[in-house]
Design an enzyme around this catalytic site. Structure first.
Site, PDB file in Angstrom:
ATOM      1  N   ASP A  24      29.101  37.189  32.494  1.00 53.44           N
ATOM      2  CA  ASP A  24      28.928  36.500  33.780  1.00 53.44           C
ATOM      3  C   ASP A  24      28.192  37.270  34.884  1.00 53.44           C
ATOM      4  O   ASP A  24      28.461  38.446  35.089  1.00 53.44           O
ATOM      5  CB  ASP A  24      30.297  36.176  34.394  1.00 53.44           C
ATOM      6  CG  ASP A  24      31.320  35.687  33.402  1.00 53.44           C
ATOM      7  OD1 ASP A  24      30.959  35.390  32.257  1.00 53.44           O
ATOM      8  OD2 ASP A  24      32.494  35.626  33.785  1.00 53.44           O
ATOM      9  N   GLU A 224      37.165  28.635  34.347  1.00 54.02           N
ATOM     10  CA  GLU A 224      36.883  30.011  34.756  1.00 54.02           C
ATOM     11  C   GLU A 224      35.787  30.022  35.829  1.00 54.02           C
ATOM     12  O   GLU A 224      35.052  29.048  35.998  1.00 54.02           O
ATOM     13  CB  GLU A 224      36.392  30.836  33.553  1.00 54.02           C
ATOM     14  CG  GLU A 224      37.380  30.903  32.412  1.00 54.02           C
ATOM     15  CD  GLU A 224      36.883  31.729  31.222  1.00 54.02           C
ATOM     16  OE1 GLU A 224      37.682  32.478  30.669  1.00 54.02           O
ATOM     17  OE2 GLU A 224      35.700  31.605  30.834  1.00 54.02           O
TER      18      GLU A 224
HETATM   19  C1  FRU Z   1      34.150  34.132  31.775  1.00 50.32           C
HETATM   20  C2  FRU Z   1      35.163  35.246  31.706  1.00 50.32           C
HETATM   21  C3  FRU Z   1      35.879  35.342  33.015  1.00 50.32           C
HETATM   22  C4  FRU Z   1      36.355  36.769  33.017  1.00 50.32           C
HETATM   23  C5  FRU Z   1      35.200  37.468  32.347  1.00 50.32           C
HETATM   24  C6  FRU Z   1      35.608  38.661  31.541  1.00 50.32           C
HETATM   25  O1  FRU Z   1      33.065  34.275  30.961  1.00 50.32           O
HETATM   26  O2  FRU Z   1      36.066  35.003  30.649  1.00 50.32           O
HETATM   27  O3  FRU Z   1      36.918  34.401  33.173  1.00 50.32           O
HETATM   28  O4  FRU Z   1      36.576  37.253  34.309  1.00 50.32           O
HETATM   29  O5  FRU Z   1      34.583  36.526  31.513  1.00 50.32           O
HETATM   30  O6  FRU Z   1      34.494  39.370  31.065  1.00 50.32           O
END
Ligand code: FRU
Length: 507
Positions: A24, A224
Site C-alpha cells: 500500500d 482495509e
Molecule cells: C492492506 C493491508 C493493510 C495493512 C497492510 C500491511 O493491503 O493489509 O490493511 O495495514 O496491508 O502491510
C-alpha cells in the site's frame, strides 16, 4: 538513473522500489513543494515481511527519487517486535500535537503498529500477540526523518470495548484536519466487521470515538485502508464527501481478489452519511484486478485530490514474475466529482509526463485487425470512435506479429462495456486466477466512445469516457511483443481518432 531500471517487466513510468516487496501507498503528503510517497515495504525481501515505511519524493508526480526507509520495522533484521502498517500523514501547522520546536511545525504520521509478540511497551501499555493498535510519529525536517512517539504509543490501544474481540483487525488510520469543527478526524477500519470507526482529536494523541459507518455495499472480504475527503461537485461551489475503502478479497465482478470501492455522501465532523444513490450499487474505483489500497495526498487544497493505489492484488501479489522488486504503484490520478446520468460520480484523470505524440484519423476501419504505425511498451494512447456495424472495437497492444501474445482493450457496443483481456498477455502460469477478461459498464454518447490506454512494461491502465470508469491490470508479455493494432469485430467502425504519446520514465 534510468539504465538501472531496464530489467524485464520493470515499469518505466510507474513507481517501483529499486528492490524488495512493496504494498500500500502510505502517508501521501504534499508539503513544501514536494510530494512524499511512503509505502508498505519489506527491506528484507521480495515478499511481504518486515513491514516498514519506504519513502520516495517527487516535485511533479511524474518523476520520483528514492529516499531512505522512513520507519523501519523495530528489531529488523533479527527479531521483529513492531511493524509499521498502513496509515497517513498530515502537516500539523498549528502544532496541536506539541511536537513542533520553535517555529518548526511537525508533520505527523498516524499508522497501525502491528506487534508480533505480546509485550509491554516503553509507554507502559501492554499488547497481545498479533495485536493492531494506532500509533503516531513526527518529523521536524519536512518528512525526511521520523521519530516515533514512544512515550505515548500506541495512541489508540484497542478498539471500543464492544469490539474487544477485533484487536487483531483494527487498522489503517486515515487522518485529516476538519476545519469546520476545528478537529482532527481519523477513520479506522474494523476489517472483519466491514466497519469504519470515526474518531476525533484536538492534538493527534487523545482520540474520541464519535461514529461508525458500515457495513454497506461490497462486503465480500475485509475492509482495509479507509479514507475520507471532500471534493467539489461539477467544479462549482457545492461539495460532497467521498469515502474510499479497500476490500480484500471480494473485488469487482470477475476479478480474483482485492478491489477498491467508494461512497459519495456528507460528513458533518462526526458522521459520514452516504447518499441513497451511492448505496444502490457498489461503486468501484477501478474495475480491474490490480488497483488496491487507494490513498489521496494530504496537503493540497480541498479542491484538488490525487490518488495513488497499489497496482497489485493479494491473490497473486507475492508470486508475480518480477525480480529484484515486487509491485508497482498505479499512475497518480486526479479525482473530481461529476454528475453523470443524474449520479454524482468519481472521475479520474492520470498525471504523467508524455512526449507530444502523433495523431491519426480514419473515416472507417474495416472488420478485422489494422496494423498501427505504433510500437513500444510505454505509451499513452487515446482513441475516440463511433458505432456503425461492428459489435466490438478497440486496440491491441504489446502484441506479437502472429498475435500469440496480445492484450486486447476495447468496447463492446452490444453490452455497453469497456473491457481488458489479458488471457494472451504473456506469462500467467504463476497463479491460476491471473488470466482473465475484466469489464466495466460505460454508456456511449450518441454512439461515440473515448478510451485512454496507458501501457507500461508490465501493466495496462484504461480510462473510459471522461474517466468515470477505469480498468487496471498487470501483464507480463515477452520483450518482443511491441506491435499495436486496431480491431473491429463483425463489421466496420467509423470516425476513429487516435492520439499516441511516448511516456517519459519516472527516474
Ligand atoms: C492492506 C493491508 C493493510 C495493512 C497492510 C500491511 O493491503 O493489509 O490493511 O495495514 O496491508 O502491510
Amino acid at each position: 538513473s534510468a539504465q538501472d531500471y531496464n530489467e524485464q517487466y520493470r515499469p518505466q513510468y510507474h513507481f517501483t522500489p529499486a528492490k524488495n516487496w512493496m504494498n500500500d501507498p502510505n502517508g501521501l503528503i504534499f508539503h513544501d513543494g514536494i510530494y512524499h510517497l511512503f509505502y508498505q515495504y519489506n527491506p528484507g525481501g521480495t515478499t511481504w515481511g518486515a513491514m516498514s515505511w519506504g519513502h520516495a519524493t517527487s516535485s511533479d508526480l511524474a518523476h520520483w527519487e528514492h529516499q531512505p526507509v522512513a520507519l523501519q520495522a523495530r528489531g529488523f533484521p533479527d527479531e521483529i517486535t513492531e511493524m509499521f502498517f498502513s496509515g497517513t500523514a498530515v502537516a500539523d501547522v498549528n502544532n496541536t500535537s506539541g511536537f513542533g520546536i520553535g517555529d518548526k511545525a511537525p508533520l505527523v504520521a498516524m499508522y497501525t503498529s502491528y506487534y508480533p509478540q505480546a509485550q509491554t511497551l516503553p509507554s507502559g501499555k501492554s499488547v497481545e500477540a498479533n495485536q493492531q493498535s494506532q500509533s503516531i510519529a513526527y518529523s521536524l525536517d519536512d518528512g525526511f526523518t521520523w521519530t516515533t512517539y514512544d512515550e505515548g504509543n500506541p495512541v489508540l490501544l484497542n478498539p471500543p470495548p464492544e469490539y474487544a474481540d477485533q484487536i487483531r483487525e483494527f487498522r489503517d488510520p486515515g487522518v485529516f484536519w476538519h476545519a469546520a469543527s476545528n478537529k482532527w478526524i481519523s477513520v479506522i477500519s474494523l476489517a472483519q466487521l466491514h466497519k469504519l470507526l470515526i474518531y476525533t482529536s484536538g492534538d493527534l494523541k487523545e482520540w474520541e470515538l464519535v461514529s461508525e459507518f458500515g457495513p454497506e455495499n461490497a462486503v465480500g472480504g475485509v475492509w482495509e485502508c479507509p479514507s475520507l475527503f471532500p471534493l467539489p461537485v461539477d467544479g462549482n461551489g457545492g461539495s460532497k464527501w467521498v469515502a474510499q475503502v479497500g476490500l480484500n478479497p471480494g473485488g469487482p465482478p470477475g476479478t480474483p481478489g482485492s478491489g477498491t470501492q467508494y461512497f459519495v455522501g456528507d460528513f458533518d465532523g462526526t458522521t459520514f452519511t452516504p447518499d441513497p444513490e451511492s448505496l444502490k450499487q457498489t461503486n468501484w474505483l477501478d474495475w480491474g484486478p490490480d488497483f488496491y489500497a487507494a490513498l489521496s495526498f494530504s496537503g493540497l487544497p480541498d479542491t484538488e485530490r490525487v490518488d495513488i493505489a497499489w497496482m497489485n492484488n493479494w491473490k497473486y501479489g507475492g508470486v508475480i514474475p518480477t525480480d529484484p522488486w515486487r509491485s508497482a504503484m498505479s499512475i497518480p490520478r486526479k479525482l473530481s466529482l461529476k454528475t453523470i446520468d443524474n449520479t454524482v460520480t468519481l472521475v479520474q484523470s492520470p498525471v504523467l509526463d508524455a512526449e507530444a505524440g502523433f495523431t491519426q484519423h480514419w473515416d472507417s476501419v474495416p472488420a478485422g485487425t489494422t496494423k498501427l504505425n505504433l510500437t513500444g511498451k510505454a505509451l499513452d494512447t487515446t482513441l475516440t470512435f463511433t458505432k456503425s456495424e461492428s459489435t466490438q472495437f478497440g486496440i491491441i497492444v504489446q502484441a506479437m506479429a502472429d498475435f500469440r501474445e496480445q492484450t486486447r482493450i476495447g468496447y463492446d457496443f452490444t453490452t455497453e462495456q469497456l473491457f481488458v483481456n489479458r488471457t494472451l498477455s504473456g506469462v500467467a502460469d504463476f497463479d491460476g486466477s491471473f488470466s482473465g477478461v475484466y469489464s466495466a459498464p460505460l454508456a456511449s454518447r450518441n454512439g461515440t466512445v473515448t478510451i485512454r490506454v496507458l501501457t507500461d512494461w508490465s501493466s495496462v491502465e484504461v480510462f473510459g469516457g471522461q474517466g468515470e470508469v477505469s480498468i487496471t491490470a498487470q501483464i507480463f508479455p515477452s520483450a518482443d511483443a511491441v506491435e499495436s493494432y486496431l480491431f473491429s469485430m463483425d463489421g466496420p467502425t467509423s470516425i476513429i481518432d487516435l492520439e499516441a504519446k511516448e511516456v517519459h520514465s519516472v527516474w
